[in-house]
Design a protein around this motif. Structure first.
Motif, PDB file in Angstrom:
ATOM      1  N   GLN A   1      -6.698  12.000  -2.000  1.00  0.00           N
ATOM      2  CA  GLN A   1      -6.020  12.107  -3.296  1.00  0.00           C
ATOM      3  C   GLN A   1      -6.938  11.723  -4.455  1.00  0.00           C
ATOM      4  O   GLN A   1      -6.715  12.129  -5.590  1.00  0.00           O
ATOM      5  CB  GLN A   1      -4.758  11.228  -3.314  1.00  0.00           C
ATOM      6  N   GLN A   2      -7.968  10.943  -4.149  1.00  0.00           N
ATOM      7  CA  GLN A   2      -8.923  10.525  -5.171  1.00  0.00           C
ATOM      8  C   GLN A   2     -10.186  11.406  -5.158  1.00  0.00           C
ATOM      9  O   GLN A   2     -11.201  11.055  -5.730  1.00  0.00           O
ATOM     10  CB  GLN A   2      -9.321   9.062  -4.948  1.00  0.00           C
TER      11      GLN A   2
ATOM     12  N   TYR B   1      -3.211   5.592  -6.368  1.00  0.00           N
ATOM     13  CA  TYR B   1      -4.056   5.671  -5.182  1.00  0.00           C
ATOM     14  C   TYR B   1      -5.137   4.590  -5.135  1.00  0.00           C
ATOM     15  O   TYR B   1      -5.515   4.162  -4.054  1.00  0.00           O
ATOM     16  CB  TYR B   1      -4.663   7.073  -5.060  1.00  0.00           C
ATOM     17  N   GLN B   2      -5.599   4.147  -6.292  1.00  0.00           N
ATOM     18  CA  GLN B   2      -6.618   3.086  -6.274  1.00  0.00           C
ATOM     19  C   GLN B   2      -6.047   1.788  -5.704  1.00  0.00           C
ATOM     20  O   GLN B   2      -6.691   1.126  -4.890  1.00  0.00           O
ATOM     21  CB  GLN B   2      -7.174   2.850  -7.676  1.00  0.00           C
TER      22      GLN B   2
ATOM     23  N   LEU C   1      -5.310   5.582   4.659  1.00  0.00           N
ATOM     24  CA  LEU C   1      -6.466   5.351   3.801  1.00  0.00           C
ATOM     25  C   LEU C   1      -7.211   6.662   3.579  1.00  0.00           C
ATOM     26  O   LEU C   1      -7.619   6.976   2.450  1.00  0.00           O
ATOM     27  CB  LEU C   1      -7.390   4.287   4.391  1.00  0.00           C
TER      28      LEU C   1
ATOM     29  N   GLY D   1       0.818  -1.202   0.000  1.00  0.00           N
ATOM     30  CA  GLY D   1       0.000   0.000   0.000  1.00  0.00           C
ATOM     31  C   GLY D   1       0.856   1.258   0.000  1.00  0.00           C
ATOM     32  O   GLY D   1       0.591   2.212  -0.745  1.00  0.00           O
TER      33      GLY D   1
ATOM     34  N   TYR E   1       1.062   4.106  -2.849  1.00  0.00           N
ATOM     35  CA  TYR E   1       0.800   5.501  -2.484  1.00  0.00           C
ATOM     36  C   TYR E   1       1.948   6.395  -2.953  1.00  0.00           C
ATOM     37  O   TYR E   1       1.725   7.465  -3.506  1.00  0.00           O
ATOM     38  CB  TYR E   1       0.602   5.632  -0.970  1.00  0.00           C
TER      39      TYR E   1
ATOM     40  N   ALA F   1      -3.342   1.609  -3.788  1.00  0.00           N
ATOM     41  CA  ALA F   1      -2.990   1.880  -2.393  1.00  0.00           C
ATOM     42  C   ALA F   1      -4.221   1.698  -1.517  1.00  0.00           C
ATOM     43  O   ALA F   1      -4.149   1.054  -0.457  1.00  0.00           O
ATOM     44  CB  ALA F   1      -2.439   3.299  -2.251  1.00  0.00           C
ATOM     45  N   GLU F   2      -5.356   2.223  -1.971  1.00  0.00           N
ATOM     46  CA  GLU F   2      -6.598   2.076  -1.211  1.00  0.00           C
ATOM     47  C   GLU F   2      -6.936   0.599  -1.009  1.00  0.00           C
ATOM     48  O   GLU F   2      -7.295   0.176   0.091  1.00  0.00           O
ATOM     49  CB  GLU F   2      -7.749   2.778  -1.943  1.00  0.00           C
TER      50      GLU F   2
ATOM     51  N   ASP G   1      -5.912   9.640   3.621  1.00  0.00           N
ATOM     52  CA  ASP G   1      -5.073  10.421   2.704  1.00  0.00           C
ATOM     53  C   ASP G   1      -5.242   9.933   1.267  1.00  0.00           C
ATOM     54  O   ASP G   1      -5.304  10.734   0.326  1.00  0.00           O
ATOM     55  CB  ASP G   1      -3.603  10.326   3.105  1.00  0.00           C
ATOM     56  N   THR G   2      -5.311   8.623   1.107  1.00  0.00           N
ATOM     57  CA  THR G   2      -5.491   8.033  -0.220  1.00  0.00           C
ATOM     58  C   THR G   2      -6.842   8.448  -0.805  1.00  0.00           C
ATOM     59  O   THR G   2      -6.935   8.789  -1.996  1.00  0.00           O
ATOM     60  CB  THR G   2      -5.394   6.494  -0.127  1.00  0.00           C
TER      61      THR G   2
ATOM     62  N   LYS H   1       1.856   7.226  -6.470  1.00  0.00           N
ATOM     63  CA  LYS H   1       0.607   7.925  -6.779  1.00  0.00           C
ATOM     64  C   LYS H   1      -0.437   7.028  -7.458  1.00  0.00           C
ATOM     65  O   LYS H   1      -1.312   7.499  -8.162  1.00  0.00           O
ATOM     66  CB  LYS H   1       0.876   9.179  -7.619  1.00  0.00           C
TER      67      LYS H   1
END
Length: 153
Positions: free
Chosen positions: A77-78, A47-48, A71, A38, A42, A50-51, A73-74, A45
């Motif tokens: 970012q989305q 993010y999907q 999570l 993850g 992250y 990472a989530e 923060d992720t 970048k």
């Protein structure tokens, strides 16, 4: 079990203990591996993904506040601000001494043009840290609060 000789009972206890240690070792290794994946996503970048990995870590260990913050923060970012706010509030409710959760929540509220709510969150945190005598956190929080208030007054 009373009919079992004492040696058999000791063997059963040892086997159970070793099995438990193996189980928790594997679980810890898996959690760490998912967490690291993850983090890697992250940092790149993605993010999907990472989530996805942060949610898997939370499914294994739902009390890890750092993962909940990451999570959030992720999600930020989305552009999933409401979902991020929910994560930050969850951490604050579980662990009010996490100053980062208060700051992230205030930031998310500011991004939604909810200045009054952001200031209120920071003032509540200030009261909490004052009552617990968390000097370092309180000083940091007061500085940030002054900057925000001066911008919006």
């Amino acid at each position: 079990m009373e009919n079992l000789p004492l040696d058999s009972l000791a063997i059963i206890i040892v086997i159970f203990t070793i099995s438990s240690l193996i189980y928790f070792s594997i679980r810890t290794w898996r959690t760490n591996s998912l967490f690291q994946q993850g983090i890697n996503f992250y940092q790149t970048k993605d993010y999907q993904n990472a989530e996805k990995y942060f949610r898997q870590v939370i499914a294994i260990n739902s009390t890890n506040d750092v993962v909940h913050l990451l999570l959030g923060d992720t999600l930020m970012q989305q552009q999933q601000v409401e979902a991020a706010i929910s994560k930050y509030e969850e951490v604050i409710n579980r662990a009010p001494k996490k100053i980062d959760a208060h700051l992230r929540l205030a930031n998310a509220l500011l991004l939604q043009n909810q200045q009054k709510e952001a200031i209120d969150i920071l003032k509540q945190a200030e009261d909490y840290f004052q009552s617990k005598r968390y000097v370092n956190e309180l000083a940091r929080l007061k500085e940030i609060l002054q900057k925000i208030e001066s911008q919006f007054n």
